[in-house]
Design a protein around this motif. Structure first.
Motif, PDB file in Angstrom:
ATOM      1  N   VAL A  39     -16.903  58.827 -14.268  1.00 31.33           N
ATOM      2  CA  VAL A  39     -17.230  60.141 -13.696  1.00 31.33           C
ATOM      3  C   VAL A  39     -18.647  60.156 -13.151  1.00 31.33           C
ATOM      4  O   VAL A  39     -18.889  60.601 -12.021  1.00 31.33           O
ATOM      5  CB  VAL A  39     -17.022  61.254 -14.749  1.00 31.33           C
ATOM      6  CG1 VAL A  39     -17.591  62.565 -14.268  1.00 31.33           C
ATOM      7  CG2 VAL A  39     -15.546  61.408 -15.064  1.00 31.33           C
ATOM      8  N   SER A  40     -19.602  59.659 -13.927  1.00 32.03           N
ATOM      9  CA  SER A  40     -20.985  59.681 -13.451  1.00 32.03           C
ATOM     10  C   SER A  40     -21.200  58.699 -12.306  1.00 32.03           C
ATOM     11  O   SER A  40     -22.018  58.947 -11.419  1.00 32.03           O
ATOM     12  CB  SER A  40     -21.955  59.403 -14.596  1.00 32.03           C
ATOM     13  OG  SER A  40     -21.673  58.151 -15.170  1.00 32.03           O
ATOM     14  N   GLY A  41     -20.452  57.597 -12.288  1.00 29.26           N
ATOM     15  CA  GLY A  41     -20.534  56.682 -11.150  1.00 29.26           C
ATOM     16  C   GLY A  41     -20.010  57.315  -9.873  1.00 29.26           C
ATOM     17  O   GLY A  41     -20.566  57.112  -8.793  1.00 29.26           O
ATOM     18  N   THR A  42     -18.950  58.109  -9.995  1.00 28.60           N
ATOM     19  CA  THR A  42     -18.415  58.826  -8.840  1.00 28.60           C
ATOM     20  C   THR A  42     -19.414  59.857  -8.331  1.00 28.60           C
ATOM     21  O   THR A  42     -19.614  60.005  -7.122  1.00 28.60           O
ATOM     22  CB  THR A  42     -17.087  59.512  -9.211  1.00 28.60           C
ATOM     23  OG1 THR A  42     -16.191  58.532  -9.725  1.00 28.60           O
ATOM     24  CG2 THR A  42     -16.462  60.183  -8.015  1.00 28.60           C
ATOM     25  N   VAL A  43     -20.063  60.562  -9.240  1.00 33.04           N
ATOM     26  CA  VAL A  43     -21.082  61.549  -8.849  1.00 33.04           C
ATOM     27  C   VAL A  43     -22.248  60.855  -8.157  1.00 33.04           C
ATOM     28  O   VAL A  43     -22.756  61.328  -7.133  1.00 33.04           O
ATOM     29  CB  VAL A  43     -21.558  62.354 -10.078  1.00 33.04           C
ATOM     30  CG1 VAL A  43     -22.762  63.215  -9.737  1.00 33.04           C
ATOM     31  CG2 VAL A  43     -20.430  63.213 -10.616  1.00 33.04           C
ATOM     32  N   THR A  44     -22.679  59.718  -8.700  1.00 33.46           N
ATOM     33  CA  THR A  44     -23.773  58.963  -8.082  1.00 33.46           C
ATOM     34  C   THR A  44     -23.410  58.532  -6.668  1.00 33.46           C
ATOM     35  O   THR A  44     -24.201  58.702  -5.733  1.00 33.46           O
ATOM     36  CB  THR A  44     -24.104  57.718  -8.934  1.00 33.46           C
ATOM     37  OG1 THR A  44     -24.399  58.124 -10.253  1.00 33.46           O
ATOM     38  CG2 THR A  44     -25.277  56.957  -8.354  1.00 33.46           C
ATOM     39  N   ALA A  45     -22.216  57.976  -6.506  1.00 36.96           N
ATOM     40  CA  ALA A  45     -21.781  57.530  -5.184  1.00 36.96           C
ATOM     41  C   ALA A  45     -21.679  58.697  -4.214  1.00 36.96           C
ATOM     42  O   ALA A  45     -22.067  58.581  -3.043  1.00 36.96           O
ATOM     43  CB  ALA A  45     -20.435  56.816  -5.295  1.00 36.96           C
ATOM     44  N   ALA A  46     -21.187  59.830  -4.685  1.00 36.04           N
ATOM     45  CA  ALA A  46     -21.064  61.005  -3.813  1.00 36.04           C
ATOM     46  C   ALA A  46     -22.434  61.507  -3.373  1.00 36.04           C
ATOM     47  O   ALA A  46     -22.624  61.864  -2.202  1.00 36.04           O
ATOM     48  CB  ALA A  46     -20.298  62.108  -4.532  1.00 36.04           C
ATOM     49  N   CYS A  47     -23.398  61.523  -4.277  1.00 32.63           N
ATOM     50  CA  CYS A  47     -24.752  61.987  -3.922  1.00 32.63           C
ATOM     51  C   CYS A  47     -25.362  61.099  -2.849  1.00 32.63           C
ATOM     52  O   CYS A  47     -25.901  61.593  -1.858  1.00 32.63           O
ATOM     53  CB  CYS A  47     -25.643  61.999  -5.159  1.00 32.63           C
ATOM     54  SG  CYS A  47     -25.326  63.348  -6.279  1.00 32.63           S
ATOM     55  N   TYR A  48     -25.276  59.784  -3.032  1.00 35.85           N
ATOM     56  CA  TYR A  48     -25.886  58.886  -2.060  1.00 35.85           C
ATOM     57  C   TYR A  48     -25.114  58.872  -0.745  1.00 35.85           C
ATOM     58  O   TYR A  48     -25.702  58.687   0.315  1.00 35.85           O
ATOM     59  CB  TYR A  48     -26.032  57.484  -2.641  1.00 35.85           C
ATOM     60  CG  TYR A  48     -27.103  57.439  -3.716  1.00 35.85           C
ATOM     61  CD1 TYR A  48     -28.409  57.825  -3.428  1.00 35.85           C
ATOM     62  CD2 TYR A  48     -26.816  57.050  -5.006  1.00 35.85           C
ATOM     63  CE1 TYR A  48     -29.380  57.821  -4.400  1.00 35.85           C
ATOM     64  CE2 TYR A  48     -27.788  57.030  -5.989  1.00 35.85           C
ATOM     65  CZ  TYR A  48     -29.072  57.416  -5.673  1.00 35.85           C
ATOM     66  OH  TYR A  48     -30.034  57.409  -6.635  1.00 35.85           O
ATOM     67  N   LEU A  49     -23.797  59.102  -0.804  1.00 36.98           N
ATOM     68  CA  LEU A  49     -23.016  59.199   0.424  1.00 36.98           C
ATOM     69  C   LEU A  49     -23.400  60.448   1.215  1.00 36.98           C
ATOM     70  O   LEU A  49     -23.568  60.390   2.434  1.00 36.98           O
ATOM     71  CB  LEU A  49     -21.517  59.220   0.094  1.00 36.98           C
ATOM     72  CG  LEU A  49     -20.568  59.208   1.285  1.00 36.98           C
ATOM     73  CD1 LEU A  49     -20.693  57.889   2.039  1.00 36.98           C
ATOM     74  CD2 LEU A  49     -19.144  59.412   0.812  1.00 36.98           C
ATOM     75  N   ILE A  50     -23.577  61.567   0.526  1.00 35.56           N
ATOM     76  CA  ILE A  50     -24.011  62.800   1.191  1.00 35.56           C
ATOM     77  C   ILE A  50     -25.396  62.607   1.789  1.00 35.56           C
ATOM     78  O   ILE A  50     -25.670  63.057   2.913  1.00 35.56           O
ATOM     79  CB  ILE A  50     -23.974  63.977   0.210  1.00 35.56           C
ATOM     80  CG1 ILE A  50     -22.524  64.313  -0.151  1.00 35.56           C
ATOM     81  CG2 ILE A  50     -24.657  65.198   0.786  1.00 35.56           C
ATOM     82  CD1 ILE A  50     -22.388  65.292  -1.298  1.00 35.56           C
ATOM     83  N   LEU A  51     -26.285  61.936   1.051  1.00 29.73           N
ATOM     84  CA  LEU A  51     -27.620  61.675   1.585  1.00 29.73           C
ATOM     85  C   LEU A  51     -27.565  60.805   2.853  1.00 29.73           C
ATOM     86  O   LEU A  51     -28.328  61.027   3.788  1.00 29.73           O
ATOM     87  CB  LEU A  51     -28.492  60.993   0.527  1.00 29.73           C
ATOM     88  CG  LEU A  51     -29.053  61.897  -0.551  1.00 29.73           C
ATOM     89  CD1 LEU A  51     -29.670  61.077  -1.683  1.00 29.73           C
ATOM     90  CD2 LEU A  51     -30.091  62.841   0.019  1.00 29.73           C
ATOM     91  N   GLU A  52     -26.664  59.830   2.875  1.00 30.45           N
ATOM     92  CA  GLU A  52     -26.544  58.959   4.056  1.00 30.45           C
ATOM     93  C   GLU A  52     -25.970  59.727   5.248  1.00 30.45           C
ATOM     94  O   GLU A  52     -26.390  59.526   6.373  1.00 30.45           O
ATOM     95  CB  GLU A  52     -25.651  57.767   3.735  1.00 30.45           C
ATOM     96  CG  GLU A  52     -26.337  56.677   2.962  1.00 30.45           C
ATOM     97  CD  GLU A  52     -27.451  56.013   3.760  1.00 30.45           C
ATOM     98  OE1 GLU A  52     -27.252  55.749   4.969  1.00 30.45           O
ATOM     99  OE2 GLU A  52     -28.523  55.792   3.188  1.00 30.45           O
ATOM    100  N   ILE A  53     -25.001  60.583   4.989  1.00 28.86           N
ATOM    101  CA  ILE A  53     -24.361  61.309   6.088  1.00 28.86           C
ATOM    102  C   ILE A  53     -25.339  62.293   6.722  1.00 28.86           C
ATOM    103  O   ILE A  53     -25.423  62.392   7.947  1.00 28.86           O
ATOM    104  CB  ILE A  53     -23.102  62.051   5.570  1.00 28.86           C
ATOM    105  CG1 ILE A  53     -22.005  61.028   5.236  1.00 28.86           C
ATOM    106  CG2 ILE A  53     -22.589  63.045   6.601  1.00 28.86           C
ATOM    107  CD1 ILE A  53     -20.811  61.634   4.556  1.00 28.86           C
TER     108      ILE A  53
END
Length: 53
Positions: free
Chosen positions: A37-51
């Motif tokens: 769960v926390s890995g998914t949240v981490t990936a989502a945060c950095y993906l949003i930052l990249e977009i």
């Protein structure tokens, strides 16, 4: 907004590491769930930052 995402990403990354340690030394299933769960949240945060960068 970006600083909130950075802080959330860092905190959830640390929780992911803690979940893996807990999976080794404590309850395996709960540790893996916390890590996923926390890995998914981490990936989502950095993906949003990249977009939105």
């Amino acid at each position: 907004m970006k600083s909130i995402l950075w802080i959330t990403g860092i905190i959830s990354g640390l929780i992911m590491i803690g979940g893996r340690v807990y999976a080794i030394w404590g309850d395996w299933m709960l540790g893996i769930q916390i890590s996923l769960v926390s890995g998914t949240v981490t990936a989502a945060c950095y993906l949003i930052l990249e977009i939105f960068d």
